[in-house]
Motif scaffolding. Sequence first.
Motif, short mmCIF file in Angstrom:
data_model
loop_
_atom_site.label_atom_id
_atom_site.label_comp_id
_atom_site.label_asym_id
_atom_site.label_seq_id
_atom_site.Cartn_x
_atom_site.Cartn_y
_atom_site.Cartn_z
N GLU A 31 14.11 10.46 20.61
CA GLU A 31 15.08 10.40 19.52
C GLU A 31 15.00 9.10 18.73
O GLU A 31 15.59 8.97 17.65
CB GLU A 31 16.50 10.59 20.05
N TYR A 32 14.27 8.11 19.25
CA TYR A 32 14.11 6.84 18.56
C TYR A 32 12.80 6.85 17.78
O TYR A 32 11.73 7.06 18.34
CB TYR A 32 14.11 5.67 19.56
N LYS A 33 12.89 6.63 16.48
CA LYS A 33 11.71 6.69 15.62
C LYS A 33 11.25 5.29 15.23
O LYS A 33 12.05 4.36 15.12
CB LYS A 33 12.03 7.49 14.34
N GLU A 34 9.96 5.17 15.00
CA GLU A 34 9.39 3.89 14.57
C GLU A 34 9.99 3.48 13.22
O GLU A 34 10.18 4.31 12.34
CB GLU A 34 7.87 4.02 14.43
N LYS A 35 10.30 2.21 13.08
CA LYS A 35 10.92 1.70 11.86
C LYS A 35 9.90 0.93 11.03
O LYS A 35 8.99 0.29 11.57
CB LYS A 35 12.11 0.78 12.20
N PRO A 36 10.03 0.98 9.70
CA PRO A 36 9.09 0.28 8.82
C PRO A 36 9.43 -1.20 8.68
O PRO A 36 10.54 -1.63 8.95
CB PRO A 36 9.26 1.01 7.48
N TYR A 37 8.44 -1.95 8.24
CA TYR A 37 8.61 -3.38 7.98
C TYR A 37 8.78 -3.63 6.49
O TYR A 37 8.32 -2.84 5.66
CB TYR A 37 7.36 -4.16 8.43
N PHE A 38 9.42 -4.75 6.17
CA PHE A 38 9.38 -5.23 4.80
C PHE A 38 7.96 -5.70 4.53
O PHE A 38 7.36 -6.40 5.34
CB PHE A 38 10.33 -6.43 4.62
N GLU A 39 7.43 -5.33 3.38
CA GLU A 39 6.11 -5.80 2.98
C GLU A 39 6.23 -6.52 1.64
O GLU A 39 7.06 -6.15 0.81
CB GLU A 39 5.13 -4.64 2.86
#
Length: 204
Positions: free
Chosen positions: A172-180
């Motif tokens: 249920e935990y999804k990978e989160k994006p980074y600020f680029e």
Amino acid sequence: MRKFAPLLIILGFIALAGFWYINIKNGALGVSQAVSKEWGNVETAYQRRNDLIGNLVKTVQGAADFEKSTLEAVINARAKATSVTIDPTNITPDQLQQFQQAQGGLNSALSRLLVSVERYPDLKANQNFLKLQDELASTENQILTARTRFNEKVEIYNNYILRIPNNWFLAEYKEKPYFEAEKGAEKPVEVEFDFGNKEKEAAE
């Protein structure tokens, strides 16, 4: 008593597995909350900048004959930037990109406004305007710091939920994006304050 030994061993393993599972779940909750906290700091920094820009626009509006189109561009970009909201628990790469694009549009409009101010001596000497510029520069540094810390927490979160065996239990935990960094935006918006020195240099 010996006949119950195998049962006790099995129950012991089940108990250990249960505690291990709970520990993984609690760990995921902890790293997820850390990301949410840092996103809150990012939003706070951007909100401070939006408030300062609002005050800056009000100050500029008082200048006679100031370019209406330049002001409207900042006002519209600010409205667009403030309209983009993100839930850090379900943040996606597309959402973060949309957020960055809106903030980048505001950066661009603000830069054009600050360049236009060069043609207004009275405005350049306005102490309130100069103070707002100074505060904006400080806030840009706060935004950079907040974004960096957010990325650090995202890295910890992603490493935690994606590694084996944690990922077996954390679907249920999804990978989160980074600020680029935006293209051509390797550093914060540059805000020049010392107009007086510029004029002196030009006269020499």
